[in-house]
Design a protein around this motif. Structure first.
Motif, PDB file in Angstrom:
ATOM      1  N   TYR A 105      12.524  37.876 103.494  1.00 43.89           N
ATOM      2  CA  TYR A 105      11.620  38.243 102.410  1.00 43.89           C
ATOM      3  C   TYR A 105      11.669  37.219 101.276  1.00 43.89           C
ATOM      4  CZ  TYR A 105       9.087  41.293  99.218  1.00 43.89           C
ATOM      5  OH  TYR A 105       8.167  41.814  98.356  1.00 43.89           O
ATOM      6  N   VAL A 106      12.873  36.846 100.857  1.00 47.50           N
ATOM      7  CA  VAL A 106      13.003  35.864  99.771  1.00 47.50           C
ATOM      8  C   VAL A 106      12.404  34.532 100.200  1.00 47.50           C
ATOM      9  CG1 VAL A 106      14.640  34.496  98.428  1.00 47.50           C
ATOM     10  CG2 VAL A 106      14.998  36.938  98.680  1.00 47.50           C
ATOM     11  N   GLY A 107      12.718  34.103 101.411  1.00 49.10           N
ATOM     12  CA  GLY A 107      12.164  32.843 101.910  1.00 49.10           C
ATOM     13  C   GLY A 107      10.656  32.844 101.899  1.00 49.10           C
ATOM     14  N   TYR A 108      10.069  33.976 102.288  1.00 47.94           N
ATOM     15  CA  TYR A 108       8.606  34.076 102.298  1.00 47.94           C
ATOM     16  C   TYR A 108       8.043  34.025 100.880  1.00 47.94           C
ATOM     17  CZ  TYR A 108       3.895  35.511 103.422  1.00 47.94           C
ATOM     18  OH  TYR A 108       2.530  35.552 103.551  1.00 47.94           O
ATOM     19  N   GLU A 109       8.690  34.723  99.964  1.00 50.71           N
ATOM     20  CA  GLU A 109       8.233  34.728  98.568  1.00 50.71           C
ATOM     21  C   GLU A 109       8.317  33.335  97.945  1.00 50.71           C
ATOM     22  OE1 GLU A 109       6.916  37.195  96.449  1.00 50.71           O
ATOM     23  OE2 GLU A 109       6.625  38.191  98.372  1.00 50.71           O
ATOM     24  N   VAL A 110       9.340  32.576  98.323  1.00 51.24           N
ATOM     25  CA  VAL A 110       9.565  31.271  97.707  1.00 51.24           C
ATOM     26  C   VAL A 110       8.729  30.178  98.360  1.00 51.24           C
ATOM     27  CG1 VAL A 110      11.323  29.493  97.315  1.00 51.24           C
ATOM     28  CG2 VAL A 110      11.866  31.889  96.911  1.00 51.24           C
ATOM     29  N   ALA A 111       8.653  30.170  99.701  1.00 52.42           N
ATOM     30  CA  ALA A 111       8.011  29.044 100.389  1.00 52.42           C
ATOM     31  C   ALA A 111       7.191  29.462 101.610  1.00 52.42           C
ATOM     32  CB  ALA A 111       9.065  28.017 100.786  1.00 52.42           C
ATOM     33  N   GLY A 112       6.708  30.679 101.633  1.00 50.55           N
ATOM     34  CA  GLY A 112       5.836  31.106 102.723  1.00 50.55           C
ATOM     35  C   GLY A 112       6.572  31.277 104.044  1.00 50.55           C
ATOM     36  N   VAL A 113       5.835  31.109 105.129  1.00 53.42           N
ATOM     37  CA  VAL A 113       6.384  31.339 106.467  1.00 53.42           C
ATOM     38  C   VAL A 113       7.551  30.388 106.754  1.00 53.42           C
ATOM     39  CG1 VAL A 113       5.870  31.242 108.936  1.00 53.42           C
ATOM     40  CG2 VAL A 113       4.229  32.270 107.367  1.00 53.42           C
ATOM     41  N   TRP A 114       7.403  29.111 106.384  1.00 55.58           N
ATOM     42  CA  TRP A 114       8.490  28.160 106.610  1.00 55.58           C
ATOM     43  C   TRP A 114       9.730  28.552 105.823  1.00 55.58           C
ATOM     44  CZ3 TRP A 114       8.854  25.322 110.638  1.00 55.58           C
ATOM     45  CH2 TRP A 114       7.715  24.867 111.271  1.00 55.58           C
ATOM     46  N   GLY A 115       9.541  29.047 104.626  1.00 53.98           N
ATOM     47  CA  GLY A 115      10.674  29.493 103.821  1.00 53.98           C
ATOM     48  C   GLY A 115      11.402  30.655 104.467  1.00 53.98           C
ATOM     49  N   SER A 116      10.636  31.608 105.010  1.00 57.58           N
ATOM     50  CA  SER A 116      11.277  32.751 105.669  1.00 57.58           C
ATOM     51  C   SER A 116      12.036  32.305 106.910  1.00 57.58           C
ATOM     52  CB  SER A 116      10.249  33.831 106.007  1.00 57.58           C
ATOM     53  OG  SER A 116       9.334  33.373 106.970  1.00 57.58           O
ATOM     54  N   LEU A 117      11.487  31.370 107.673  1.00 65.94           N
ATOM     55  CA  LEU A 117      12.180  30.865 108.861  1.00 65.94           C
ATOM     56  C   LEU A 117      13.459  30.119 108.482  1.00 65.94           C
ATOM     57  CD1 LEU A 117       9.127  29.585 110.945  1.00 65.94           C
ATOM     58  CD2 LEU A 117      10.566  31.566 111.441  1.00 65.94           C
ATOM     59  N   VAL A 118      13.377  29.266 107.476  1.00 64.10           N
ATOM     60  CA  VAL A 118      14.533  28.471 107.061  1.00 64.10           C
ATOM     61  C   VAL A 118      15.639  29.369 106.506  1.00 64.10           C
ATOM     62  CG1 VAL A 118      15.312  26.798 105.320  1.00 64.10           C
ATOM     63  CG2 VAL A 118      13.296  26.318 106.699  1.00 64.10           C
ATOM     64  N   ALA A 119      15.295  30.282 105.610  1.00 66.69           N
ATOM     65  CA  ALA A 119      16.303  31.162 105.004  1.00 66.69           C
ATOM     66  C   ALA A 119      16.950  32.066 106.050  1.00 66.69           C
ATOM     67  CB  ALA A 119      15.674  31.996 103.888  1.00 66.69           C
ATOM     68  N   THR A 120      16.153  32.608 106.961  1.00 67.03           N
ATOM     69  CA  THR A 120      16.694  33.478 107.997  1.00 67.03           C
ATOM     70  C   THR A 120      17.623  32.705 108.925  1.00 67.03           C
ATOM     71  OG1 THR A 120      14.715  34.850 107.888  1.00 67.03           O
ATOM     72  CG2 THR A 120      16.086  35.079 109.849  1.00 67.03           C
ATOM     73  N   PHE A 121      17.211  31.516 109.341  1.00 69.64           N
ATOM     74  CA  PHE A 121      18.053  30.686 110.195  1.00 69.64           C
ATOM     75  C   PHE A 121      19.356  30.326 109.487  1.00 69.64           C
ATOM     76  CE2 PHE A 121      19.391  26.400 111.531  1.00 69.64           C
ATOM     77  CZ  PHE A 121      19.719  26.683 112.856  1.00 69.64           C
ATOM     78  N   ALA A 122      19.257  29.953 108.213  1.00 74.92           N
ATOM     79  CA  ALA A 122      20.439  29.526 107.462  1.00 74.92           C
ATOM     80  C   ALA A 122      21.445  30.655 107.290  1.00 74.92           C
ATOM     81  CB  ALA A 122      20.032  28.969 106.100  1.00 74.92           C
ATOM     82  N   VAL A 123      20.979  31.872 107.042  1.00 77.03           N
ATOM     83  CA  VAL A 123      21.920  32.978 106.838  1.00 77.03           C
ATOM     84  C   VAL A 123      22.548  33.409 108.165  1.00 77.03           C
ATOM     85  CG1 VAL A 123      20.424  35.030 107.037  1.00 77.03           C
ATOM     86  CG2 VAL A 123      22.280  35.002 105.379  1.00 77.03           C
TER      87      VAL A 123
END
Length: 182
Positions: A67-85
């Protein structure tokens, strides 16, 4: 955009590595990174993310990262944040699985795990206090008088061995009656 994705990756990688004890223990780390350090969200938005993350299936840390990734940088942000965590847990589990049979009876490993237990309890307590007493003026607490009443009744029902599914359904029905559908 690339720098924002790197910041998301670094923040959630840090959360993944140092967030022992599961999602609720990670909430204070997530709040510090997302609200305090980077200012990506306000305290109120963070409280909303916690609510949404609790309602959706899956671990709260992964849901909030998405959710945070999506709010900050869209779909790529959600993918990056989810992968990183998820990356630290995956890496650690691969290493632990490899050496588990040799180390599970090791007194140092047992000592480390015993030493981390109070820290995990403290982090979960900090997350609870964060939601009860928000740190900023725009943040709102989920806790009101009705919340305490529902908590007390649910705790009483749990102590009386009432079926947990029934307690959840009754709590949901009470929430709809008290707070309305919208």
């Amino acid at each position: 955009m690339i720098s924002t994705l790197w910041q998301l990756f670094a923040s959630y990688l840090k959360i993944g590595f140092f967030g022992f004890g599961g999602g609720y223990a990670m909430l204070s780390l997530i709040q510090n990174e997302v609200v305090e350090q980077h200012g990506w969200l306000t305290g109120g938005q963070f409280a909303d993310i916690v609510a949404v993350s609790q309602m959706t299936p899956g671990p709260i840390a992964i849901n909030s990262a998405t959710y945070v990734g999506y709010e900050v940088a869209g779909v790529w942000g959600s993918l990056v944040a989810t992968f990183a965590v998820c990356l630290p847990a995956l890496t650690i589990m691969m290493l632990v699985t490899r050496f588990f049979l040799r180390l599970h009876d090791n007194r140092y490993v047992k000592g480390i795990v015993r030493g981390m237990q109070p820290v995990v309890i403290g982090m979960i307590g900090a997350a609870a206090l964060l939601l009860i007493f928000p740190s900023s003026d725009d943040a709102r607490s989920f806790i009101d008088a009705w919340s305490w009443i529902l908590f007390a009744l649910t705790l009483y029902g749990s102590m009386r061995k009432v079926n947990p599914i029934l307690l959840i359904v009754l709590s949901a029905a009470a929430g709809v009656l008290i707070y309305g559908v919208f």
